[in-house]
Design a protein around this motif. Sequence first.
Motif, PDB file in Angstrom:
ATOM      1  N   PHE A 121      -7.699  28.941  71.688  1.00  0.00           N
ATOM      2  CA  PHE A 121      -8.085  30.202  71.055  1.00  0.00           C
ATOM      3  C   PHE A 121      -7.041  31.253  71.375  1.00  0.00           C
ATOM      4  CE2 PHE A 121     -10.450  29.888  75.108  1.00  0.00           C
ATOM      5  CZ  PHE A 121      -9.920  30.978  75.785  1.00  0.00           C
ATOM      6  N   PRO A 123      -6.884  35.419  72.419  1.00  0.00           N
ATOM      7  CA  PRO A 123      -7.684  36.596  72.775  1.00  0.00           C
ATOM      8  C   PRO A 123      -7.099  37.885  72.205  1.00  0.00           C
ATOM      9  CG  PRO A 123      -6.261  36.014  74.607  1.00  0.00           C
ATOM     10  CD  PRO A 123      -5.972  35.018  73.505  1.00  0.00           C
ATOM     11  N   SER A 144     -13.515  37.548  80.488  1.00  0.00           N
ATOM     12  CA  SER A 144     -12.166  37.358  80.994  1.00  0.00           C
ATOM     13  C   SER A 144     -12.219  36.721  82.386  1.00  0.00           C
ATOM     14  CB  SER A 144     -11.436  38.699  81.081  1.00  0.00           C
ATOM     15  OG  SER A 144     -10.236  38.566  81.827  1.00  0.00           O
ATOM     16  N   VAL A 153     -12.147  36.384  70.921  1.00  0.00           N
ATOM     17  CA  VAL A 153     -11.221  35.273  70.723  1.00  0.00           C
ATOM     18  C   VAL A 153     -11.382  34.740  69.302  1.00  0.00           C
ATOM     19  CG1 VAL A 153     -11.140  34.592  73.142  1.00  0.00           C
ATOM     20  CG2 VAL A 153     -12.867  33.571  71.632  1.00  0.00           C
TER      21      VAL A 153
END
Length: 305
Positions: A121, A123, A144, A153
Amino acid sequence: MTGKLITMRQAVERYVPDGCTIAIEGFTAFICFAAAHEIIRQRKRDLVLCRLTPDLIYDQMIAAGVARKLIFSYLGNPGVGSLHCIRRAVEQGVPRPLEIEEYSHFGMVGRYLAGASNLPFFPLRSYTGSDMPAANDLIRFVDSPYGDGSIAVVPPLKPDVTFVHAQRADVHGNTHLWGLLGTQKEVAFAADKVVIVAEEIVNEDVIRRDPNRTLIPGLIVDAVVHEPYGAHPSYVQGYYDRDNDFYLKWDESSRDQATTEAWLAEWVYDLPDRAAYLEKLGRETLDRLAPGTLMAEPVNYGQYR
């Protein structure tokens, strides 16, 4: 030596099967309409179209019924208004229903970057406070691992094939690009198959003499197509300007499905290839789009002895 050089017809036949996921990027510039028109001409079906700004190129493809889904981040005819064909497909199912998946521009860039880097992914903070995650359940939030709260994400995007328009390439696919680049490099590295479409095919030593412009190396390229003016009505820096009149005229032609289909018949189906398109466009139009001359200063890269 032909290397990876093939025709556009061969490229579409070989790399665009029905049902595949395709990206034709280019941010205002380098939009490969030649590839789109050949896909329409070959009557491909059930494609998933990926692009930051669908622009006229995907409006035309969707009007021709080649797509079942659109993954995008901004919808409009730049500087003019709506994309009427996409709107008809979404609101009325004409000529066929269209599924949409929407992101911000940075969200789409992040998806390509994750795809190019083989990451699970990407962010980004720009969805905080946005309503977009409510409309797209692929935009998700995770904590996080560094203790600074929740962050959005987006998943990787790996098209089956991308067509990248460029100023010049050699027959091996080593590609020079300069100007407003958009996500041409990112989508090339994210895609499974890469077709370079170039204004010029040059000798390998031309590429080697200016390595900083080689944004796409031949090792990730599957095919090269020589197609001058292949990005019209968008522009290619140093080769031709944007055809703003064309964008305005498309707004008129595309407001009704019947007039849109008449345009597709005249400018795509009834023409065998891009050369015929350029002949129909006319020398006067091409001369009007001539970019003029503004040369960059030469650079001494030095030489090992």
